[in-house]
Structures are given as C-alpha cells and as structure tokens.
Design an enzyme around this catalytic site. Structure first.
Site, PDB file in Angstrom:
ATOM      1  NE  ARG A  20      -3.107   0.140   3.158  1.00 44.28           N
ATOM      2  CZ  ARG A  20      -2.684   0.608   4.337  1.00 44.28           C
ATOM      3  NH1 ARG A  20      -2.352   1.871   4.477  1.00 44.28           N
ATOM      4  NH2 ARG A  20      -2.596  -0.191   5.375  1.00 44.28           N
ATOM      5  CE  LYS A  63     -10.644   9.106 -18.567  1.00 44.19           C
ATOM      6  NZ  LYS A  63     -10.906  10.384 -17.926  1.00 44.19           N
ATOM      7  CE1 TYR A 119     -14.332  12.594 -16.224  1.00 40.83           C
ATOM      8  CE2 TYR A 119     -14.037  12.504 -13.850  1.00 40.83           C
ATOM      9  CZ  TYR A 119     -14.407  11.901 -15.040  1.00 40.83           C
ATOM     10  OH  TYR A 119     -14.843  10.604 -15.034  1.00 40.83           O
ATOM     11  CG  ASP A 147      -7.250  16.760 -14.604  1.00 36.34           C
ATOM     12  OD1 ASP A 147      -6.529  16.182 -15.444  1.00 36.34           O
ATOM     13  OD2 ASP A 147      -8.349  16.302 -14.223  1.00 36.34           O
TER      14      ASP A 147
HETATM   15  C1  LIG Z   1     -11.378  10.778 -16.663  1.00 35.75           C
HETATM   16  C2  LIG Z   1     -10.910  12.027 -16.057  1.00 35.75           C
HETATM   17  C3  LIG Z   1     -10.707  12.138 -14.675  1.00 35.75           C
HETATM   18  C4  LIG Z   1     -11.036  11.014 -13.711  1.00 35.75           C
HETATM   19  O1  LIG Z   1     -10.180   9.941 -13.866  1.00 35.75           O
HETATM   20  P1  LIG Z   1     -10.571   8.421 -13.496  1.00 35.75           P
HETATM   21  O2  LIG Z   1      -9.326   7.688 -13.856  1.00 35.75           O
HETATM   22  O3  LIG Z   1     -11.764   8.060 -14.311  1.00 35.75           O
HETATM   23  O4  LIG Z   1     -10.851   8.395 -12.043  1.00 35.75           O
HETATM   24  C5  LIG Z   1     -10.220  13.330 -14.185  1.00 35.75           C
HETATM   25  N1  LIG Z   1      -9.951  14.378 -14.998  1.00 35.75           N
HETATM   26  C6  LIG Z   1     -10.150  14.311 -16.333  1.00 35.75           C
HETATM   27  C7  LIG Z   1      -9.834  15.498 -17.177  1.00 35.75           C
HETATM   28  C8  LIG Z   1     -10.642  13.142 -16.908  1.00 35.75           C
HETATM   29  O5  LIG Z   1     -10.842  13.088 -18.231  1.00 35.75           O
END
Ligand SMILES: *Cc1c(COP(=O)(O)O)cnc(C)c1O
Length: 394
Positions: free
Chosen positions: A60, A210, A113, A185
């Site tokens: 962890r 992604k 998001y 982000d």
């Molecule tokens: C998909 C996404 C997230 C969340 O990520 P997960 O891996 O689905 O938890 C956060 N920010 C953006 C811009 C995203 O496209």
C-alpha cells in the site's frame, strides 16, 4: 536443518517462497505481484515504515513495479517525484484533501471533469471546504474569487469538451500573489503537449486511464510535483489506501513507452479533422484551439506543443441529429472515455455534462448538437470518410 526432513505442508509453503531475482535482467520492468517484503531486522523495517531508509515493506506504501512507474512519470512531467493512485479521482480527491482543512477555500475552473466538479461540490462541502467556480478565461472573476482562506487554485489547461484554454501564466501569478498552490489536471494535454510544472504549477495530476494508458484497458491516477509537495500528499495516499495495483503500473509503463508517437500522430490527425469539419456544410462550429479563427489560438500556440487529439463540433441540428450521426459511424466508436488508440465519440450533453441544466450547458456552448471526438491512430482519411458518411445521414 535438513529441509528434506520437514513435513510436506511446510515444504509446500517454503518452496513457493520466491526466487532470487538479483541475476535476472530484462529490457522492460517485471510485475512484482507482491503485497509485502522481507526485511533484515526490526530496526530496518521500522526505518522503512517511517521513510527514513529507502526500501519496501508493504505494497500500500510502495512496490518495485509502481516505483519504476513513478520514476518514469516524474521524468515525463519534469518533476522531482510522483505518486500513483488507483484512479484519476483517487489522485484528485487525495491531493485536494491533503492541502485543505475545514474552513479552507478553493478557486476552480467551472469547466472541469464532471467527477471532479461533483467531488468539489458534494464531498468537499461536507468537510466545510468551499469551492468557487469561475470561467477560467475571466481573469477579473478569478482575482475577485481569491480570498484570505483560499488554499488551492485548480484548473484544466484544455477544458472538456469546448477546449477552452486556461492561461497558466496568469493562474500561476494569482497563486504566487495569494500564497496558494496551483493544481493542474493535465489529462487532456499530456507531455509532449504541455508540462505544467515548467509553467510554474505546483502539482500536476493525470487520469492515467486516458492518454498515458492509451488503450482503454486500465484505471489509474498520477500526481507529479516537487518532493515537498509529494510529502504533503503521501500521508493521505498511505492512509486513505487508494494504491495502484502492480499490474496496472506495468500496463502504464508499457503504454507510456509509446506516448510520444501516439500524441504526435493524434495531434496531426485532430488538426486535419478540425480543418475538414470546419469546412463541412453540416457542421456549424468546430471547437479546436489549433484553428487560427479560434479566439484563444495565440494563447494555445504559446502554451502548447501541438493542440491535442481532442476536438468537438456542433452539427446543424439538435439531439436527434446528433444521435443519427453517432449511429451512422462505423469506424469511430461510441463511448464516454478518451485517449485511446481507437477514435471515440461522445455526446457531452447526455454524458459528461448531464449534471448541468440545459441553460448552464447553453451558456458554455454545449448544445444538444455538440459531439466530442477523441482522435485515435486510424488513418485520418478513413476517419474523414466515416464522419462524412455519418453527417450525410442528417
Ligand atoms: C477521466 C478524467 C478524470 C477522472 O479519472 P478516473 O481515472 O476516471 O478516475 C479526471 N480528470 C479528467 C480530465 C478526466 O478526463
């Protein structure tokens, strides 16, 4: 002791205890599918646990395969250090909670998001952490929103799906003037498009689900920052427990090895498709910062290396016509995600932005006729033909 003399049950346990890996070398990184590690003595174990000595004690906290990924993503984002999480949302929630206490305040872009928006609104509010949402282009509004108790500024450099650009230089100046941290982000604009730390951001987050993974086969989150920031977030990561599984780290290392060539090709194809759609009689509007007619073209050109593989377009019609277009696509796949080697299309008004009222969606240009495209690695001429064919159905 002569092991042959031990009972069968003991022999089974002891024989399966592991192999000596010290002589084995491979071009890639092996998966250490292990939850705990042997240590020499109790003192050494305590030192590892308290991070006084490097080493592994419990998965962890750390694992050799996730450590290899940490080195890789830190290099990718030009960061001193990194942390990995089970999902992008785990990275976002752990990071914001690490910096904020009850009574603190966050200024966030409103165009983030949906999951993050919901977390800020519904979860942080339960801890009396207040979030003010702003248009990331409205510099006056951002200045007015920052208060004495503001701890974090939060934005996405390229907003989904309207691809609105945040001026990171401005956001950084605000963070510096008010002594708060700038969290970015960077999911939509991974390196080589943008390295936010080079623009003065304090923490960079990715949904590795992604582009970094790139193949729609994993969920993961990443945080990159200077060592001091990582040590602020690490205790939350250790005790909330959103650890990334070793096999996910292994898949991500494999994915990131081709990130550069994927991004380069996806950027090129997206630009070509944006130009194609802009000239299409059944398309009213194209959202793509790389088109010279776009209001933020110059900012995008200055800030990004390429304009990303994401674009959106508004068809001449409403919800029904948008559905017809999606149903007539044969190559491009119909899904909510992005960043895959396959081209993916989604309908933001009924998925990522369904939590907004129609008026709120209208205000930011997300009408029922808007479709979002995540451009993959297929030949661009086949993608154009697929879109032309689907648009001909309306
Ligand atoms: C998909 C996404 C997230 C969340 O990520 P997960 O891996 O689905 O938890 C956060 N920010 C953006 C811009 C995203 O496209």
């Amino acid at each position: 002791m002569n092991k042959k003399k031990q009972h069968l049950l003991t022999q089974i346990v002891k024989t399966a205890e592991g192999i000596d890996l010290s002589e084995i070398r491979t071009p890639g990184v092996p998966i250490f599918q292990t939850s705990n590690y042997l240590y020499e003595d109790v003192e050494k174990g305590t030192d590892i646990l308290l991070s006084k000595t490097p080493g592994h004690i419990y998965a962890r906290y750390s694992n050799p395969t996730t450590d290899a990924l940490i080195s890789l993503v830190a290099a990718l984002e030009n960061a001193e250090d990194a942390l990995v999480f089970a999902s992008g949302m785990a990275a976002i929630s752990s990071t914001t909670l690490a910096y904020c206490r009850p009574g603190d305040h966050i200024v966030s872009s409103a165009y983030i998001y949906g999951g993050t928006y919901t977390f800020f609104q519904n979860q942080l509010s339960r801890f009396n952490i207040d979030v003010t949402f702003v248009d990331p282009r409205d510099h006056d509004a951002i200045q007015k929103a920052v208060k004495a108790n503001t701890r974090l500024l939060y934005t996405e450099p390229l907003a989904n799906p309207t691809l609105i650009v945040s001026d990171l230089g401005f956001w950084k100046t605000q963070a510096q003037q008010h002594g708060c941290k700038l969290i970015i982000d960077n999911t939509f604009t991974p390196p080589p498009i943008l390295r936010p730390l080079d623009f003065g951001a304090d923490v960079v987050i990715h949904s590795a689900t992604k582009y970094l993974g790139g193949h729609s086969d994993l969920l993961g989150g990443i945080v990159c920052a200077a060592g001091a920031e990582i040590e602020t977030i690490r205790p939350v990561m250790k005790t909330f427990g959103p650890a990334m599984a070793p096999i996910i780290a292994w898949l991500l290392i494999r994915g990131i090895r081709t990130l550069g060539v994927r991004i380069e090709r996806q950027n090129q194809s997206a630009m070509s498709l944006a130009q194609h759609l802009a000239a299409h009689p059944k398309v009213k509007k194209v959202f793509y910062a790389g088109l010279p007619g776009n209001q933020q073209y110059q900012l995008a050109e200055k800030q990004f290396n390429g304009y990303s593989g994401m674009l959106a377009f508004e068809i001449d019609g409403g919800r029904e016509q948008a559905m017809t277009v999606m149903q007539h696509l044969e190559t491009i796949l119909f899904t909510v995600s992005l960043g895959d080697v396959s081209s993916l299309i989604s309908h933001p008004a009924s998925t990522s932005h369904v939590y907004l009222s129609p008026e709120e969606r209208q205000a930011i240009g997300i009408t029922d006729g808007v479709l979002r495209l995540s451009v993959g690695l297929e030949h661009v001429d086949d993608l154009k033909a697929d879109l032309d064919n689907a648009l001909a159905a309306i």
